[in-house]
Design a protein around this motif. Structure first.
Motif, PDB file in Angstrom:
ATOM      1  N   LYS A  40      82.556  63.890  54.730  1.00 14.88           N
ATOM      2  CA  LYS A  40      81.137  64.252  54.781  1.00 14.88           C
ATOM      3  C   LYS A  40      80.703  64.866  53.455  1.00 14.88           C
ATOM      4  O   LYS A  40      81.304  65.824  52.995  1.00 14.88           O
ATOM      5  CB  LYS A  40      80.909  65.251  55.916  1.00 14.88           C
ATOM      6  CG  LYS A  40      79.470  65.712  56.035  1.00 14.88           C
ATOM      7  CD  LYS A  40      79.313  66.640  57.214  1.00 14.88           C
ATOM      8  CE  LYS A  40      77.889  67.173  57.290  1.00 14.88           C
ATOM      9  NZ  LYS A  40      77.684  68.039  58.456  1.00 14.88           N
ATOM     10  N   GLN A  42      79.014  67.070  50.667  1.00 15.28           N
ATOM     11  CA  GLN A  42      78.562  68.448  50.652  1.00 15.28           C
ATOM     12  C   GLN A  42      77.446  68.603  49.612  1.00 15.28           C
ATOM     13  O   GLN A  42      77.527  68.027  48.530  1.00 15.28           O
ATOM     14  CB  GLN A  42      79.716  69.393  50.293  1.00 15.28           C
ATOM     15  CG  GLN A  42      80.861  69.353  51.289  1.00 15.28           C
ATOM     16  CD  GLN A  42      80.422  69.781  52.675  1.00 15.28           C
ATOM     17  OE1 GLN A  42      79.683  70.738  52.834  1.00 15.28           O
ATOM     18  NE2 GLN A  42      80.867  69.053  53.687  1.00 15.28           N
ATOM     19  N   LYS A  46      72.387  74.763  46.983  1.00 14.20           N
ATOM     20  CA  LYS A  46      71.577  75.138  48.130  1.00 14.20           C
ATOM     21  C   LYS A  46      70.117  74.788  47.862  1.00 14.20           C
ATOM     22  O   LYS A  46      69.534  75.235  46.874  1.00 14.20           O
ATOM     23  CB  LYS A  46      71.719  76.643  48.385  1.00 14.20           C
ATOM     24  CG  LYS A  46      70.930  77.130  49.584  1.00 14.20           C
ATOM     25  CD  LYS A  46      71.474  76.579  50.879  1.00 14.20           C
ATOM     26  CE  LYS A  46      70.750  77.180  52.082  1.00 14.20           C
ATOM     27  NZ  LYS A  46      71.221  76.606  53.352  1.00 14.20           N
ATOM     28  N   ARG A  50      66.139  71.633  54.379  1.00 12.44           N
ATOM     29  CA  ARG A  50      67.231  70.823  54.918  1.00 12.44           C
ATOM     30  C   ARG A  50      66.883  69.350  54.740  1.00 12.44           C
ATOM     31  O   ARG A  50      65.732  68.948  54.842  1.00 12.44           O
ATOM     32  CB  ARG A  50      67.446  71.122  56.403  1.00 12.44           C
ATOM     33  CG  ARG A  50      68.032  72.488  56.687  1.00 12.44           C
ATOM     34  CD  ARG A  50      68.329  72.664  58.168  1.00 12.44           C
ATOM     35  NE  ARG A  50      67.137  72.525  58.993  1.00 12.44           N
ATOM     36  CZ  ARG A  50      66.242  73.487  59.183  1.00 12.44           C
ATOM     37  NH1 ARG A  50      66.401  74.666  58.594  1.00 12.44           N
ATOM     38  NH2 ARG A  50      65.190  73.285  59.963  1.00 12.44           N
ATOM     39  N   SER A  52      67.272  66.015  56.564  1.00 17.32           N
ATOM     40  CA  SER A  52      67.580  65.602  57.924  1.00 17.32           C
ATOM     41  C   SER A  52      67.212  64.133  58.132  1.00 17.32           C
ATOM     42  O   SER A  52      66.663  63.483  57.244  1.00 17.32           O
ATOM     43  CB  SER A  52      66.843  66.504  58.919  1.00 17.32           C
ATOM     44  OG  SER A  52      67.255  67.856  58.765  1.00 17.32           O
ATOM     45  N   ALA A  73      75.882  62.749  60.791  1.00 15.81           N
ATOM     46  CA  ALA A  73      76.647  63.879  60.264  1.00 15.81           C
ATOM     47  C   ALA A  73      77.575  63.429  59.149  1.00 15.81           C
ATOM     48  O   ALA A  73      77.704  64.099  58.116  1.00 15.81           O
ATOM     49  CB  ALA A  73      77.446  64.540  61.390  1.00 15.81           C
ATOM     50  N   GLU A  78      71.806  67.242  57.310  1.00 13.43           N
ATOM     51  CA  GLU A  78      71.977  68.586  57.854  1.00 13.43           C
ATOM     52  C   GLU A  78      71.338  68.752  59.224  1.00 13.43           C
ATOM     53  O   GLU A  78      71.682  69.680  59.968  1.00 13.43           O
ATOM     54  CB  GLU A  78      71.382  69.613  56.885  1.00 13.43           C
ATOM     55  CG  GLU A  78      72.051  69.606  55.522  1.00 13.43           C
ATOM     56  CD  GLU A  78      71.250  70.360  54.491  1.00 13.43           C
ATOM     57  OE1 GLU A  78      71.411  71.597  54.426  1.00 13.43           O
ATOM     58  OE2 GLU A  78      70.448  69.730  53.763  1.00 13.43           O
ATOM     59  N   LEU A 109      75.141  69.288  63.002  1.00 14.69           N
ATOM     60  CA  LEU A 109      73.734  68.925  62.811  1.00 14.69           C
ATOM     61  C   LEU A 109      72.825  69.870  63.590  1.00 14.69           C
ATOM     62  O   LEU A 109      73.107  70.221  64.735  1.00 14.69           O
ATOM     63  CB  LEU A 109      73.481  67.497  63.295  1.00 14.69           C
ATOM     64  CG  LEU A 109      74.112  66.364  62.488  1.00 14.69           C
ATOM     65  CD1 LEU A 109      73.983  65.053  63.257  1.00 14.69           C
ATOM     66  CD2 LEU A 109      73.471  66.242  61.119  1.00 14.69           C
TER      67      LEU A 109
END
Length: 326
Positions: A40, A42, A46, A50, A52, A73, A78, A109
């Motif tokens: 997955k 990363q 930051k 999010r 999605s 996922a 996210e 998720l």
């Protein structure tokens, strides 16, 4: 690809226990992924939003609900928006809502939103009453899955009548009140070619509802299709936008005739993301940018994982470039 490589190591044992409880197996994914994408992905840094996925983006593949979750996922998203119709089908076929919630939790998720359609907003009292009963059932199921938001569309409204604005406000206030008992907030959704096609309409309904918890569901494509200027986003309180649908649209189709199937990956159209994403940030938006597409050309010639990888990569590239201008 190892079937367990899509799950974080700390949760693999729990995930397997949940799968066993559901009577499932994890088939190998048939898609070919780029080197280094077996695990997955990363986030490199930051982000304030999010990234999605709305599973409409996968709808042409006709995937079971558990596969929608697993692959989303694995691709690095996210959060996820599920369609309430898929959740009902899962339960009707013998699935357990509690076990599905556990599966979502173990995937990592966030269940951002449930996409639902009922006629709660209507000029006709009977249509509205029936729609509210359906919305109540939808919100109850959303709560069982751990969802905090549900789409509230104007599908039951045949004509927007300005003189009925107070009625619309009361109808929205009623479903907000119902949702409070479930911990679920209905998101008043703007549709570019629907009756709620203008930003002022959803803002007016939310305003006259007198609901302090009123929230909206907006979409780059729908704002464009409805003829809404993106400059108006700077007038919003971003905290009232928990989810914002991200997509793009071509420049050679007029806004009046562009269709859902014309939506393209972020960055492949003409949406001015470098302007509107910073505007969203400045107005306080810190929710989920959820990729929502209905383009049939993305469902042929590739696997679901490849489509997700492409969507995730293009969305991240657009968002990071736009944020770099702040």
């Amino acid at each position: 690809m190892n079937n367990l490589s899509d799950i974080q190591p700390s949760s693999r044992r729990t995930f397997l226990q949940r799968i066993t409880a559901l009577g499932m197996t994890l088939p190998a994914v048939s898609c070919t992924v780029a080197p280094g994408r077996d695990e997955k992905p990363q986030p490199e840094k930051k982000r304030p939003f999010r990234i999605s996925i709305n599973v409409s983006t996968l709808s042409g593949f006709k995937l079971p609900l558990r596969e929608q979750i697993r692959l989303s996922a694995a691709a690095g998203f996210e959060g996820i928006e599920l369609w309430i119709s898929d959740a009902y089908r899962y339960v009707q076929e013998g699935g357990d809502a509690g076990a599905l919630k556990a599966l979502l939790d173990d995937s990592g998720l966030i269940l951002e939103n449930l996409i639902a359609f009922s006629g709660w907003l209507s000029n006709d009292a009977q249509t509205s009453a029936q729609g509210m009963e359906q919305m109540k059932k939808d919100m109850a199921l959303a709560a069982q899955l751990g969802g905090r938001h549900i789409a509230a569309t104007g599908v039951g409204l045949d004509v927007f009548q300005p003189d009925s604005l107070e009625l619309y406000g009361r109808q929205y206030a009623e479903i907000v009140r119902m949702g409070q008992s479930f911990g679920v907030t209905p998101l008043l959704e703007l549709w570019g070619h629907g009756t709620l096609n203008r930003l002022w309409k959803v803002l007016a309904i939310a305003s006259v509802s007198s609901c302090p918890d009123a929230q909206l569901l907006l979409d780059f494509y729908h704002l464009h299709a409805g003829g809404n200027p993106f400059s108006a986003l700077s007038l919003l309180n971003g905290a009232s936008l928990p989810v914002f649908h991200i997509n793009d649209y071509p420049g050679d189709i007029p806004a009046e005739t562009v269709q859902d199937s014309d939506r393209v990956y972020p960055g492949d159209g003409i949406c001015p993301f470098d302007e509107v994403i910073p505007a969203l940030y400045r107005c306080g938006f810190r929710g989920a940018l959820s990729l929502e597409l209905f383009n049939p050309s993305y469902w042929s010639g590739c696997t679901p994982r490849q489509a997700l990888d492409t969507g995730f990569g293009k969305t991240v590239a657009v968002v990071d470039r736009a944020l770099s201008t702040l």
